[in-house]
Motif scaffolding. Structure first.
Motif, PDB file in Angstrom:
ATOM      1  N   ILE A 118      -3.716  -9.070  -1.676  1.00 26.46           N
ATOM      2  CA  ILE A 118      -3.216  -9.081  -0.297  1.00 26.46           C
ATOM      3  C   ILE A 118      -4.366  -9.168   0.694  1.00 26.46           C
ATOM      4  CG2 ILE A 118      -1.886  -7.820   1.433  1.00 26.46           C
ATOM      5  CD1 ILE A 118      -0.405  -6.459  -0.946  1.00 26.46           C
ATOM      6  N   VAL A 119      -5.419  -8.404   0.442  1.00 25.60           N
ATOM      7  CA  VAL A 119      -6.585  -8.428   1.332  1.00 25.60           C
ATOM      8  C   VAL A 119      -7.203  -9.823   1.349  1.00 25.60           C
ATOM      9  CG1 VAL A 119      -8.917  -7.533   1.681  1.00 25.60           C
ATOM     10  CG2 VAL A 119      -7.042  -5.963   1.111  1.00 25.60           C
ATOM     11  N   LEU A 120      -7.337 -10.440   0.177  1.00 28.09           N
ATOM     12  CA  LEU A 120      -7.886 -11.798   0.115  1.00 28.09           C
ATOM     13  C   LEU A 120      -6.972 -12.782   0.830  1.00 28.09           C
ATOM     14  CD1 LEU A 120      -9.929 -13.889  -0.905  1.00 28.09           C
ATOM     15  CD2 LEU A 120      -8.579 -14.038  -3.024  1.00 28.09           C
ATOM     16  N   ALA A 121      -5.666 -12.671   0.607  1.00 23.98           N
ATOM     17  CA  ALA A 121      -4.720 -13.587   1.249  1.00 23.98           C
ATOM     18  C   ALA A 121      -4.845 -13.516   2.767  1.00 23.98           C
ATOM     19  CB  ALA A 121      -3.295 -13.260   0.812  1.00 23.98           C
ATOM     20  N   ASP A 122      -5.045 -12.329   3.285  1.00 24.45           N
ATOM     21  CA  ASP A 122      -5.248 -12.152   4.721  1.00 24.45           C
ATOM     22  C   ASP A 122      -6.544 -12.816   5.168  1.00 24.45           C
ATOM     23  OD1 ASP A 122      -4.460 -10.829   7.276  1.00 24.45           O
ATOM     24  OD2 ASP A 122      -6.296  -9.695   6.953  1.00 24.45           O
ATOM     25  N   SER A 134      10.146   0.651   7.928  1.00 19.74           N
ATOM     26  CA  SER A 134       9.730   0.975   9.295  1.00 19.74           C
ATOM     27  C   SER A 134       8.408   1.743   9.267  1.00 19.74           C
ATOM     28  CB  SER A 134      10.806   1.783  10.022  1.00 19.74           C
ATOM     29  OG  SER A 134      11.039   3.030   9.405  1.00 19.74           O
ATOM     30  N   THR A 135       8.212   2.531   8.194  1.00 18.64           N
ATOM     31  CA  THR A 135       6.912   3.186   8.015  1.00 18.64           C
ATOM     32  C   THR A 135       5.823   2.145   7.790  1.00 18.64           C
ATOM     33  OG1 THR A 135       7.936   5.183   7.088  1.00 18.64           O
ATOM     34  CG2 THR A 135       5.608   4.820   6.597  1.00 18.64           C
ATOM     35  N   LEU A 136       6.097   1.185   6.916  1.00 25.33           N
ATOM     36  CA  LEU A 136       5.163   0.076   6.699  1.00 25.33           C
ATOM     37  C   LEU A 136       4.919  -0.685   7.998  1.00 25.33           C
ATOM     38  CD1 LEU A 136       3.560  -1.973   4.950  1.00 25.33           C
ATOM     39  CD2 LEU A 136       5.759  -3.074   4.421  1.00 25.33           C
ATOM     40  N   ASP A 137       5.952  -0.851   8.786  1.00 24.10           N
ATOM     41  CA  ASP A 137       5.817  -1.569  10.047  1.00 24.10           C
ATOM     42  C   ASP A 137       4.878  -0.830  10.995  1.00 24.10           C
ATOM     43  OD1 ASP A 137       6.738  -3.997  11.292  1.00 24.10           O
ATOM     44  OD2 ASP A 137       7.809  -2.765  12.746  1.00 24.10           O
ATOM     45  N   GLY A 138       4.958   0.496  10.974  1.00 18.08           N
ATOM     46  CA  GLY A 138       4.059   1.273  11.816  1.00 18.08           C
ATOM     47  C   GLY A 138       2.618   1.200  11.351  1.00 18.08           C
ATOM     48  N   ILE A 139       2.409   1.319  10.045  1.00 19.69           N
ATOM     49  CA  ILE A 139       1.048   1.264   9.499  1.00 19.69           C
ATOM     50  C   ILE A 139       0.414  -0.099   9.755  1.00 19.69           C
ATOM     51  CG2 ILE A 139      -0.300   1.322   7.358  1.00 19.69           C
ATOM     52  CD1 ILE A 139       1.767   3.353   6.305  1.00 19.69           C
ATOM     53  N   SER A 140       1.213  -1.156   9.638  1.00 20.56           N
ATOM     54  CA  SER A 140       0.692  -2.520   9.803  1.00 20.56           C
ATOM     55  C   SER A 140       0.746  -3.003  11.244  1.00 20.56           C
ATOM     56  CB  SER A 140       1.499  -3.483   8.923  1.00 20.56           C
ATOM     57  OG  SER A 140       2.845  -3.570   9.376  1.00 20.56           O
ATOM     58  N   ASN A 141       1.263  -2.174  12.127  1.00 18.72           N
ATOM     59  CA  ASN A 141       1.421  -2.529  13.550  1.00 18.72           C
ATOM     60  C   ASN A 141       2.293  -3.770  13.722  1.00 18.72           C
ATOM     61  OD1 ASN A 141       1.137  -2.185  16.308  1.00 18.72           O
ATOM     62  ND2 ASN A 141      -0.740  -3.400  16.433  1.00 18.72           N
ATOM     63  N   GLY A 142       3.478  -3.712  13.084  1.00 21.44           N
ATOM     64  CA  GLY A 142       4.475  -4.746  13.328  1.00 21.44           C
ATOM     65  C   GLY A 142       4.412  -5.952  12.426  1.00 21.44           C
ATOM     66  N   ARG A 143       4.054  -5.770  11.150  1.00 22.13           N
ATOM     67  CA  ARG A 143       3.972  -6.917  10.237  1.00 22.13           C
ATOM     68  C   ARG A 143       4.910  -6.798   9.030  1.00 22.13           C
ATOM     69  NH1 ARG A 143      -1.166  -7.018   7.966  1.00 22.13           N
ATOM     70  NH2 ARG A 143      -1.916  -5.097   8.956  1.00 22.13           N
ATOM     71  N   ALA A 144       5.826  -5.835   9.038  1.00 26.03           N
ATOM     72  CA  ALA A 144       6.707  -5.602   7.894  1.00 26.03           C
ATOM     73  C   ALA A 144       7.984  -6.430   7.978  1.00 26.03           C
ATOM     74  CB  ALA A 144       7.057  -4.126   7.792  1.00 26.03           C
ATOM     75  N   GLU A 145       8.518  -6.778   6.820  1.00 21.79           N
ATOM     76  CA  GLU A 145       9.799  -7.464   6.730  1.00 21.79           C
ATOM     77  C   GLU A 145      10.533  -6.963   5.493  1.00 21.79           C
ATOM     78  OE1 GLU A 145       9.340 -11.689   6.710  1.00 21.79           O
ATOM     79  OE2 GLU A 145       8.147 -11.735   8.551  1.00 21.79           O
ATOM     80  N   ILE A 146      11.856  -7.088   5.515  1.00 18.54           N
ATOM     81  CA  ILE A 146      12.689  -6.791   4.348  1.00 18.54           C
ATOM     82  C   ILE A 146      13.376  -8.078   3.925  1.00 18.54           C
ATOM     83  CG2 ILE A 146      14.668  -5.507   3.459  1.00 18.54           C
ATOM     84  CD1 ILE A 146      14.121  -3.431   5.700  1.00 18.54           C
ATOM     85  N   MET A 147      13.282  -8.408   2.651  1.00 22.12           N
ATOM     86  CA  MET A 147      14.050  -9.503   2.093  1.00 22.12           C
ATOM     87  C   MET A 147      15.086  -8.869   1.162  1.00 22.12           C
ATOM     88  SD  MET A 147      12.698 -12.862   0.036  1.00 22.12           S
ATOM     89  CE  MET A 147      11.447 -13.221   1.272  1.00 22.12           C
ATOM     90  N   ALA A 148      16.338  -8.894   1.560  1.00 19.64           N
ATOM     91  CA  ALA A 148      17.395  -8.187   0.843  1.00 19.64           C
ATOM     92  C   ALA A 148      18.157  -9.125  -0.081  1.00 19.64           C
ATOM     93  CB  ALA A 148      18.362  -7.546   1.830  1.00 19.64           C
ATOM     94  N   THR A 182      -5.753  -4.948   6.243  1.00 20.97           N
ATOM     95  CA  THR A 182      -5.481  -6.325   6.664  1.00 20.97           C
ATOM     96  C   THR A 182      -5.184  -6.346   8.163  1.00 20.97           C
ATOM     97  OG1 THR A 182      -3.154  -6.036   6.014  1.00 20.97           O
ATOM     98  CG2 THR A 182      -4.637  -7.065   4.411  1.00 20.97           C
ATOM     99  N   LYS A 183      -5.238  -7.544   8.739  1.00 17.90           N
ATOM    100  CA  LYS A 183      -5.096  -7.654  10.186  1.00 17.90           C
ATOM    101  C   LYS A 183      -3.929  -8.530  10.622  1.00 17.90           C
ATOM    102  CE  LYS A 183     -10.073  -7.073  11.005  1.00 17.90           C
ATOM    103  NZ  LYS A 183     -11.309  -7.688  11.569  1.00 17.90           N
ATOM    104  N   ARG A 184      -3.637  -9.563   9.848  1.00 18.52           N
ATOM    105  CA  ARG A 184      -2.713 -10.573  10.338  1.00 18.52           C
ATOM    106  C   ARG A 184      -1.520 -10.837   9.422  1.00 18.52           C
ATOM    107  NH1 ARG A 184      -2.520 -15.838   9.042  1.00 18.52           N
ATOM    108  NH2 ARG A 184      -1.517 -17.290  10.496  1.00 18.52           N
ATOM    109  N   ILE A 185      -1.712 -10.772   8.143  1.00 19.56           N
ATOM    110  CA  ILE A 185      -0.716 -11.219   7.188  1.00 19.56           C
ATOM    111  C   ILE A 185       0.557 -10.375   7.253  1.00 19.56           C
ATOM    112  CG2 ILE A 185      -1.547  -9.781   5.253  1.00 19.56           C
ATOM    113  CD1 ILE A 185      -1.098 -12.335   3.485  1.00 19.56           C
ATOM    114  N   ARG A 186       1.706 -11.045   7.189  1.00 25.64           N
ATOM    115  CA  ARG A 186       2.981 -10.334   7.175  1.00 25.64           C
ATOM    116  C   ARG A 186       3.255  -9.818   5.763  1.00 25.64           C
ATOM    117  NH1 ARG A 186       5.221 -10.272  11.754  1.00 25.64           N
ATOM    118  NH2 ARG A 186       7.215  -9.540  10.969  1.00 25.64           N
ATOM    119  N   LEU A 187       3.960  -8.689   5.684  1.00 27.83           N
ATOM    120  CA  LEU A 187       4.126  -7.964   4.430  1.00 27.83           C
ATOM    121  C   LEU A 187       5.615  -7.739   4.185  1.00 27.83           C
ATOM    122  CD1 LEU A 187       1.321  -5.396   5.255  1.00 27.83           C
ATOM    123  CD2 LEU A 187       1.100  -7.359   3.708  1.00 27.83           C
ATOM    124  N   THR A 188       6.118  -8.287   3.079  1.00 28.87           N
ATOM    125  CA  THR A 188       7.562  -8.264   2.859  1.00 28.87           C
ATOM    126  C   THR A 188       7.921  -7.931   1.420  1.00 28.87           C
ATOM    127  OG1 THR A 188       9.613  -9.555   3.098  1.00 28.87           O
ATOM    128  CG2 THR A 188       7.662 -10.743   2.351  1.00 28.87           C
TER     129      THR A 188
END
Length: 345
Positions: free
Chosen positions: A34-38, A96-110, A71-77
């Motif tokens: 993930i770090v490399l992908a970012d 939502s916890t992940l979203d807070g840690i990442s400052n708005g980069r979390a997503e859910i794929m259901a 990481t700084k930019r990559i979205r996390l889902t």
């Protein structure tokens, strides 16, 4: 167009050595990926939820959170969350916890889940497979829409005016519907105005065009603007310095894992090199080759389906970590720039 990586955190026997990587090592490798992908400019990284010995991804949000602070930019889902067998309250809280840690980069794929091991593990009946998903999706969407929730269903205790915390940084927290090609799923996603992700791991990707049309038609009938709804695809693949190198490196682990799944699901015919080579042709569902070839296939996918996000699923089965990192690097530094430059014309 967004380009990223998806994985199930495979811990299958190495097809050459027979060695089985520990779950702990695979989890640490995922954070490094993930770090490399970012760092190489990829847009998104997704982890699929499974509950079996050959996958380490039982808790995607936890793994993604471990990388979020680095990481700084990559979205996390998730890719996907098996919503049918999980508690929507806990799913929302985790992401939502992940979203807070990442400052708005979390997503859910259901999704419902094509693997069913989570149902007996968490005490659910497969007879309720569809109903569980519908109810849990309804509750998840209610939670993301309102801090206080009142809800009643048939499989979970009712909630009466209770708050669900923490709230996400993003409002609303992105929720995608994942589908393996089910028309009902496409229609549901369209009616709800939710983004959709299609898993395309066989046949020809262009055959999904009717499903895309069905999705957009359902969205339009429900009052949503189809042009604003993201569409993603997820396909197996691998990138090497040359197409031949990529094909040779990716085949052994792919063959081993596809044959395991084939035996479990009664597919009958074994997965062989001829099947594999056909699938990695230009119109096939395997995105295996050098950067130029994989970019060409992604652009064809864009032309045929109008996708706005592409997940390359690396790896299928277990491959050497260094090879996986190199494929991620090539996707970010070689493939993505080609695709972006062509689409910008």
């Amino acid at each position: 167009m967004e380009i990223g990586i998806s994985t199930f955190l495979e811990t299958t026997p190495d097809p050459v050595t027979g060695i089985i990587m520990s779950h702990a090592e695979r989890l640490r490798n995922a954070v490094e990926e993930i770090v490399l992908a970012d760092q190489v400019g990829l847009d998104v990284y997704g982890i699929g939820e499974h509950h079996r010995a050959d996958y380490a991804g039982t808790s995607p949000a936890v793994v993604l959170a471990a990388a979020a602070a680095m990481t700084k930019r990559i979205r996390l889902t998730s890719a996907v969350t098996v919503l049918s067998s999980d508690d929507p309250v806990r799913v929302y809280q985790a992401f939502s916890t992940l979203d807070g840690i990442s400052n708005g980069r979390a997503e859910i794929m259901a999704g419902r889940g094509s693997f069913i091991e989570s149902f007996p593990l968490f005490g659910h009946s497969l007879e309720d497979y569809d109903e569980l998903f519908e109810e849990n999706l309804e509750l998840l969407l209610a939670i993301r829409a309102s801090e206080k929730v009142t809800w009643r269903g048939g499989h979970r205790p009712a909630i009466h005016n209770l708050g669900v915390y923490p709230r996400s940084v993003q409002s609303p927290l992105p929720v995608w519907i994942a589908s393996g090609g089910n028309a009902q799923s496409a229609v549901r996603a369209g009616m709800l105005g939710l983004p959709i992700a299609f898993a395309i791991i066989g046949g020809m990707p262009e055959s999904f065009a009717p499903l895309v049309a069905l999705y957009k038609e359902a969205a339009a009938k429900a009052g949503h603007d189809p042009s604003k709804l993201p569409i993603a695809t997820h396909s197996h693949g691998f990138i090497g310095e040359t197409t031949q190198q990529a094909a040779d490196l990716f085949f052994p682990s792919t063959q081993a894992q596809m044959n395991v799944i084939g035996r479990e699901r009664g597919w009958g015919q074994s997965y062989n090199r001829a099947t594999y080579d056909t699938a990695r042709s230009l119109r096939g569902a395997l995105y295996v080759g050098d950067p130029e070839y994989v970019a060409e296939k992604i652009l064809l996918l864009r032309k045929n389906l109008g996708v706005t996000r592409f997940f390359l699923h690396v790896n299928v089965g277990t491959m050497p970590h260094r090879e996986v990192l190199r494929a991620i690097e090539l996707l970010g530094t070689k493939v993505a720039p080609i695709v972006r430059k062509e689409l910008a014309r």
